[in-house]
Design a protein around this motif. Structure first.
Motif, mmCIF file in Angstrom:
data_model
loop_
_atom_site.group_PDB
_atom_site.id
_atom_site.type_symbol
_atom_site.label_atom_id
_atom_site.label_comp_id
_atom_site.label_asym_id
_atom_site.label_seq_id
_atom_site.Cartn_x
_atom_site.Cartn_y
_atom_site.Cartn_z
ATOM 1 N N LEU A 14 17.839 14.138 24.901
ATOM 2 C CA LEU A 14 16.577 13.828 24.261
ATOM 3 C C LEU A 14 16.877 13.488 22.808
ATOM 4 O O LEU A 14 17.919 13.870 22.274
ATOM 5 C CB LEU A 14 15.604 15.009 24.334
ATOM 6 C CG LEU A 14 15.967 16.260 23.546
ATOM 7 C CD1 LEU A 14 15.236 16.291 22.207
ATOM 8 C CD2 LEU A 14 15.598 17.493 24.343
ATOM 9 N N GLN A 15 15.973 12.775 22.192
ATOM 10 C CA GLN A 15 16.039 12.553 20.751
ATOM 11 C C GLN A 15 14.768 13.104 20.146
ATOM 12 O O GLN A 15 13.668 12.779 20.585
ATOM 13 C CB GLN A 15 16.177 11.075 20.391
ATOM 14 C CG GLN A 15 17.602 10.606 20.417
ATOM 15 C CD GLN A 15 17.753 9.246 19.768
ATOM 16 O OE1 GLN A 15 16.987 8.325 20.029
ATOM 17 N NE2 GLN A 15 18.759 9.123 18.936
ATOM 18 N N CYS A 16 14.950 13.952 19.131
ATOM 19 C CA CYS A 16 13.816 14.491 18.399
ATOM 20 C C CYS A 16 13.677 13.704 17.100
ATOM 21 O O CYS A 16 14.651 13.543 16.355
ATOM 22 C CB CYS A 16 14.012 15.973 18.101
ATOM 23 S SG CYS A 16 12.594 16.676 17.225
ATOM 24 N N HIS A 17 12.480 13.236 16.838
ATOM 25 C CA HIS A 17 12.225 12.377 15.687
ATOM 26 C C HIS A 17 11.424 13.091 14.594
ATOM 27 O O HIS A 17 10.896 12.444 13.695
ATOM 28 C CB HIS A 17 11.474 11.121 16.148
ATOM 29 C CG HIS A 17 12.212 10.351 17.189
ATOM 30 N ND1 HIS A 17 13.120 9.373 16.881
ATOM 31 C CD2 HIS A 17 12.212 10.440 18.549
ATOM 32 C CE1 HIS A 17 13.635 8.870 17.999
ATOM 33 N NE2 HIS A 17 13.100 9.510 19.022
ATOM 34 N N GLN B 188 5.381 10.804 17.008
ATOM 35 C CA GLN B 188 4.302 10.613 16.038
ATOM 36 C C GLN B 188 4.791 10.821 14.604
ATOM 37 O O GLN B 188 4.244 10.253 13.674
ATOM 38 C CB GLN B 188 3.171 11.582 16.357
ATOM 39 C CG GLN B 188 1.952 11.437 15.488
ATOM 40 C CD GLN B 188 0.842 12.364 15.955
ATOM 41 O OE1 GLN B 188 0.766 12.749 17.104
ATOM 42 N NE2 GLN B 188 -0.030 12.724 15.035
ATOM 43 N N SER B 189 5.847 11.608 14.420
ATOM 44 C CA SER B 189 6.313 11.882 13.059
ATOM 45 C C SER B 189 7.646 11.204 12.750
ATOM 46 O O SER B 189 8.375 11.634 11.862
ATOM 47 C CB SER B 189 6.407 13.396 12.830
ATOM 48 O OG SER B 189 7.353 13.976 13.683
ATOM 49 N N LYS B 190 7.952 10.134 13.454
ATOM 50 C CA LYS B 190 9.200 9.411 13.187
ATOM 51 C C LYS B 190 9.214 8.856 11.762
ATOM 52 O O LYS B 190 8.171 8.689 11.132
ATOM 53 C CB LYS B 190 9.376 8.277 14.191
ATOM 54 C CG LYS B 190 8.473 7.095 13.942
ATOM 55 C CD LYS B 190 8.815 5.944 14.870
ATOM 56 C CE LYS B 190 8.035 4.702 14.534
ATOM 57 N NZ LYS B 190 8.409 4.075 13.285
ATOM 58 N N ALA B 191 10.412 8.577 11.272
ATOM 59 C CA ALA B 191 10.548 7.971 9.944
ATOM 60 C C ALA B 191 9.927 6.576 9.956
ATOM 61 O O ALA B 191 9.996 5.863 10.971
ATOM 62 C CB ALA B 191 12.021 7.880 9.564
ATOM 63 N N SER C 33 11.958 1.620 23.568
ATOM 64 C CA SER C 33 10.832 1.801 24.479
ATOM 65 C C SER C 33 11.236 2.509 25.766
ATOM 66 O O SER C 33 10.383 3.004 26.496
ATOM 67 C CB SER C 33 10.195 0.448 24.808
ATOM 68 O OG SER C 33 11.145 -0.398 25.419
ATOM 69 N N SER C 34 12.532 2.592 26.046
ATOM 70 C CA SER C 34 12.979 3.246 27.275
ATOM 71 C C SER C 34 12.817 4.758 27.179
ATOM 72 O O SER C 34 12.765 5.333 26.095
ATOM 73 C CB SER C 34 14.444 2.899 27.551
ATOM 74 O OG SER C 34 15.246 3.371 26.490
ATOM 75 N N GLY C 35 12.724 5.403 28.325
ATOM 76 C CA GLY C 35 12.596 6.852 28.383
ATOM 77 C C GLY C 35 11.158 7.309 28.229
ATOM 78 O O GLY C 35 10.258 6.523 27.948
ATOM 79 N N LYS C 36 10.960 8.612 28.405
ATOM 80 C CA LYS C 36 9.631 9.203 28.233
ATOM 81 C C LYS C 36 9.417 9.478 26.759
ATOM 82 O O LYS C 36 10.326 9.913 26.064
ATOM 83 C CB LYS C 36 9.519 10.492 29.037
ATOM 84 C CG LYS C 36 9.571 10.269 30.522
ATOM 85 C CD LYS C 36 9.374 11.561 31.276
ATOM 86 C CE LYS C 36 9.459 11.247 32.773
ATOM 87 N NZ LYS C 36 8.990 12.310 33.598
ATOM 88 N N HIS C 37 8.195 9.228 26.303
ATOM 89 C CA HIS C 37 7.836 9.443 24.899
ATOM 90 C C HIS C 37 6.751 10.511 24.811
ATOM 91 O O HIS C 37 5.777 10.463 25.559
ATOM 92 C CB HIS C 37 7.319 8.147 24.276
ATOM 93 C CG HIS C 37 8.371 7.123 24.084
ATOM 94 N ND1 HIS C 37 8.488 6.406 22.931
ATOM 95 C CD2 HIS C 37 9.383 6.683 24.883
ATOM 96 C CE1 HIS C 37 9.509 5.575 23.021
ATOM 97 N NE2 HIS C 37 10.061 5.729 24.209
ATOM 98 N N PHE C 38 6.941 11.453 23.897
ATOM 99 C CA PHE C 38 5.960 12.491 23.634
ATOM 100 C C PHE C 38 5.683 12.507 22.136
ATOM 101 O O PHE C 38 6.617 12.593 21.338
ATOM 102 C CB PHE C 38 6.477 13.870 24.068
ATOM 103 C CG PHE C 38 6.736 13.975 25.553
ATOM 104 C CD1 PHE C 38 5.708 14.286 26.426
ATOM 105 C CD2 PHE C 38 8.016 13.761 26.060
ATOM 106 C CE1 PHE C 38 5.947 14.395 27.793
ATOM 107 C CE2 PHE C 38 8.260 13.865 27.420
ATOM 108 C CZ PHE C 38 7.231 14.172 28.294
#
Length: 143
Positions: free
Chosen positions: A22-25, A110-113, A120-125
């Motif tokens: 996962l990537q946390c933004h 929602q809080s990305k830089a 766009s790939s993968g699930k987004h939360f």
């Protein structure tokens, strides 16, 4: 699979197949990693073993509960237990032989830089999903 920090003092082993990434933004992960996002995975504590250097791990915890563990010698972020769960958070950059891992989830989108472009790939939360939902999303499926 084994993992180790930059200087090699802190090392660990994960038994069995590693879940996807996962990537946390969120802003905290940006500060911790010095990058736009923090790539990681979760593994069950029964699959995780420290093999050396656990006494070199330092910890920082914010009042909010966010915690960061890092090698006291080189500063690399290292695994830590995910709150009061039975899972370890594992930074993906420490893993060796990770060729077949892929990022399948993006959290805190929602809080990305402002300067970051999230694929766009993968699930987004937009925020943190339920931990079991997230854990399920990280599990590998037949390719």
């Amino acid at each position: 699979m084994i993992g180790k920090c930059l200087c090699g003092d802190v090392q660990f082993e994960i038994e069995g197949e590693i879940p996807n990434l996962l990537q946390c933004h969120c802003s905290l992960c940006r500060k911790q990693s010095g990058s736009s996002a923090n790539a990681s995975t979760f593994v069950h504590e029964s699959k995780f073993t420290w093999t050396s250097g656990q006494n070199n791990v330092s910890h920082y915890k914010k009042d909010t509960g966010f915690s960061s563990s890092f090698c006291a010698k080189c500063g690399s972020p290292v695994p830590n237990q995910l709150g009061s769960t039975d899972k370890y958070w594992v930074p993906a950059g420490l893993l060796e032989n990770e060729e077949d891992l892929e990022i399948v989830v993006h959290i805190y989108t929602q809080s990305k830089a402002s300067w970051e472009e999230i694929p766009s790939s993968g699930k987004h939360f937009e925020e943190m999903p339920d931990i079991e939902l997230l854990n399920k999303a990280l599990q590998r499926t037949s390719r």
